[in-house]
Design an enzyme around this catalytic site. Structure first.
Site, PDB file in Angstrom:
ATOM      1  N   CYS A  93      51.222 -32.359   7.667  1.00 30.26           N
ATOM      2  CA  CYS A  93      50.413 -32.582   6.461  1.00 30.26           C
ATOM      3  C   CYS A  93      50.522 -34.032   5.978  1.00 30.26           C
ATOM      4  O   CYS A  93      50.026 -34.925   6.658  1.00 30.26           O
ATOM      5  CB  CYS A  93      50.807 -31.556   5.412  1.00 30.26           C
ATOM      6  SG  CYS A  93      49.553 -31.305   4.163  1.00 30.26           S
ATOM      7  N   ARG A 127      40.305 -28.653  -2.611  1.00 27.16           N
ATOM      8  CA  ARG A 127      41.524 -28.490  -1.803  1.00 27.16           C
ATOM      9  C   ARG A 127      41.281 -27.455  -0.717  1.00 27.16           C
ATOM     10  O   ARG A 127      40.570 -26.475  -0.931  1.00 27.16           O
ATOM     11  CB  ARG A 127      42.691 -27.969  -2.667  1.00 27.16           C
ATOM     12  CG  ARG A 127      43.238 -28.953  -3.632  1.00 27.16           C
ATOM     13  CD  ARG A 127      44.575 -28.453  -4.175  1.00 27.16           C
ATOM     14  NE  ARG A 127      45.656 -28.784  -3.262  1.00 27.16           N
ATOM     15  CZ  ARG A 127      46.209 -29.993  -3.181  1.00 27.16           C
ATOM     16  NH1 ARG A 127      45.808 -30.965  -3.948  1.00 27.16           N
ATOM     17  NH2 ARG A 127      47.171 -30.226  -2.338  1.00 27.16           N
ATOM     18  N   HIS A 193      51.771 -25.473   7.418  1.00 30.30           N
ATOM     19  CA  HIS A 193      53.098 -25.166   6.866  1.00 30.30           C
ATOM     20  C   HIS A 193      53.430 -23.740   7.285  1.00 30.30           C
ATOM     21  O   HIS A 193      52.617 -23.052   7.886  1.00 30.30           O
ATOM     22  CB  HIS A 193      53.060 -25.245   5.336  1.00 30.30           C
ATOM     23  CG  HIS A 193      52.610 -26.568   4.807  1.00 30.30           C
ATOM     24  ND1 HIS A 193      53.434 -27.656   4.711  1.00 30.30           N
ATOM     25  CD2 HIS A 193      51.400 -26.986   4.351  1.00 30.30           C
ATOM     26  CE1 HIS A 193      52.758 -28.686   4.200  1.00 30.30           C
ATOM     27  NE2 HIS A 193      51.515 -28.306   3.980  1.00 30.30           N
TER      28      HIS A 193
HETATM   29  N1  GLN Z   1      49.177 -34.984  -0.619  1.00 33.21           N
HETATM   30  C1  GLN Z   1      48.458 -34.677   0.575  1.00 33.21           C
HETATM   31  C2  GLN Z   1      47.146 -33.931   0.339  1.00 33.21           C
HETATM   32  O1  GLN Z   1      46.984 -33.249  -0.647  1.00 33.21           O
HETATM   33  C3  GLN Z   1      49.354 -33.890   1.500  1.00 33.21           C
HETATM   34  C4  GLN Z   1      49.651 -32.515   0.984  1.00 33.21           C
HETATM   35  C5  GLN Z   1      50.779 -31.830   1.715  1.00 33.21           C
HETATM   36  O2  GLN Z   1      51.519 -32.452   2.454  1.00 33.21           O
HETATM   37  N2  GLN Z   1      50.947 -30.544   1.443  1.00 33.21           N
HETATM   38  O3  GLN Z   1      46.261 -34.016   1.179  1.00 33.21           O
END
Ligand code: GLN
Length: 236
Positions: A93, A127, A193
Site C-alpha cells: 500500500c 477511497r 492488507h
Molecule cells: N495513504 C495512502 C492512501 O490512502 C496509503 C494507505 C495505506 O497504506 N493503507 O492511498
C-alpha cells in the site's frame, strides 16, 4: 538453501496499517519451520536502512506517516542498494506508493518517491475499501490472492513494472486496467492488507525462496483455514 535469513522491517511503527507488521511474523514462522535461522532488523526512523539484509518488508500507512517515511527514505541509499543487488522486497500500500516515481498528497501536489518501481499514484475521488480477490498472473504457480484494501491511490504502471495480479473482485491499483500490485525486478508491491502474507502463504514462500533458495513444502492447516474463511466471507 541458505539457512540464515536477515529481514529488514522498514519503519514498523510508522508503516503498519491493518496489522501489516504481521507479514514479518509470517515470514519468520515459515522460515523457522524450515530450519532457517531468522534475524529481524527493525529499521526505526533515523536509523540507516541496512543494505545487506536478505529480505525487506515495508507496510502501509496513513498519509502523514507516508510523507514522513518518504522523506526519510529519500535520504538513505540502503534500500536502493539492496534492490540493485536483487534483494526481494515486499511493499504494501503506502509502501508501494513510496517506492514509485511519485504519489500525490492531500492537496494534489506530487511527492517524489524512491523511483524503484515504475509507477505513479494519483488520488482517487473515492477511497477503495473492501475485500480484493485477484488472479496472481505475475508469479508462476501462485494461488489466487485475497486481501483487504483501504486506500485513495490510483496507481498506473509504467513499462518497467508489470502487475502482480488481475483483479477478480475489488479495486486494486484502481487505474485504467483492473490489475493489482506491481512487480519489478525483485520488488513485489501490493495494495493488499490482511496481513497479505498471512492470507497468502504462497506469496510468503515465493519471497522466502527468492531470498534463501528452494524451500521444503510446508503444511500449515491454520493458515489454510484462515485463508478459506476469508474467501468464504469475501464471496458471501
Ligand atoms: N495513504 C495512502 C492512501 O490512502 C496509503 C494507505 C495505506 O497504506 N493503507 O492511498
Amino acid at each position: 538453501m541458505n539457512n540464515q535469513l536477515t529481514i529488514a522491517h522498514i519503519f514498523p511503527a510508522l508503516l503498519s496499517t491493518y496489522g501489516d507488521a504481521g507479514n514479518v511474523s509470517v515470514l519468520r514462522h515459515r522460515a523457522e519451520s524450515r530450519g532457517i535461522r531468522v534475524a529481524i532488523v527493525d529499521v526505526l526512523p533515523g536509523d540507516p536502512v541496512p543494505a545487506t539484509a536478505d529480505l525487506y518488508v515495508i507496510g502501509g500507512g496513513e498519509d502523514a506517516q507516508e510523507m514522513r517515511a518518504t522523506e526519510l527514505l529519500r535520504e538513505d541509499s540502503g534500500l536502493s542498494m539492496a534492490v540493485h543487488r536483487g534483494a526481494p522486497v515486499l511493499a504494501v500500500c503506502a509502501g508501494m506508493q513510496i517506492l514509485g516515481e511519485w504519489f500525490t498528497d492531500g492537496s494534489d501536489s506530487r511527492v517524489i518517491g524512491l523511483g524503484l518501481l515504475d509507477l505513479r499514484t494519483e488520488r482517487r475521488s473515492v477511497r477503495a475499501v473492501g475485500d480484493v480477490i485477484a488472479d496472481a498472473t505475475g508469479v508462476p504457480d501462485l494461488p489466487t490472492l485475497i486481501g483487504f484494501e483501504n486506500h485513495r491511490g490510483a496507481t498506473s504502471l509504467g513499462s518497467d513494472a508489470r502487475p502482480l495480479a488481475r483483479v477478480l473482485h475489488g479495486i486494486g491499483n484502481g487505474a485504467a486496467e483492473p490489475v493489482e500490485g506491481a512487480l519489478q525486478g525483485s520488488i513485489i508491491g501490493t495494495y493488499l492488507h490482511g496481513p497479505v502474507l498471512a492470507l497468502n502463504s504462497g506469496l510468503a514462500d515465493h519471497l522466502l525462496a527468492v531470498a534463501v533458495g528452494q524451500l521444503a513444502p510446508m503444511n500449515d492447516m491454520l493458515a489454510e483455514e484462515f485463508r478459506a474463511n476469508r474467501f468464504q466471507r469475501a464471496r458471501a
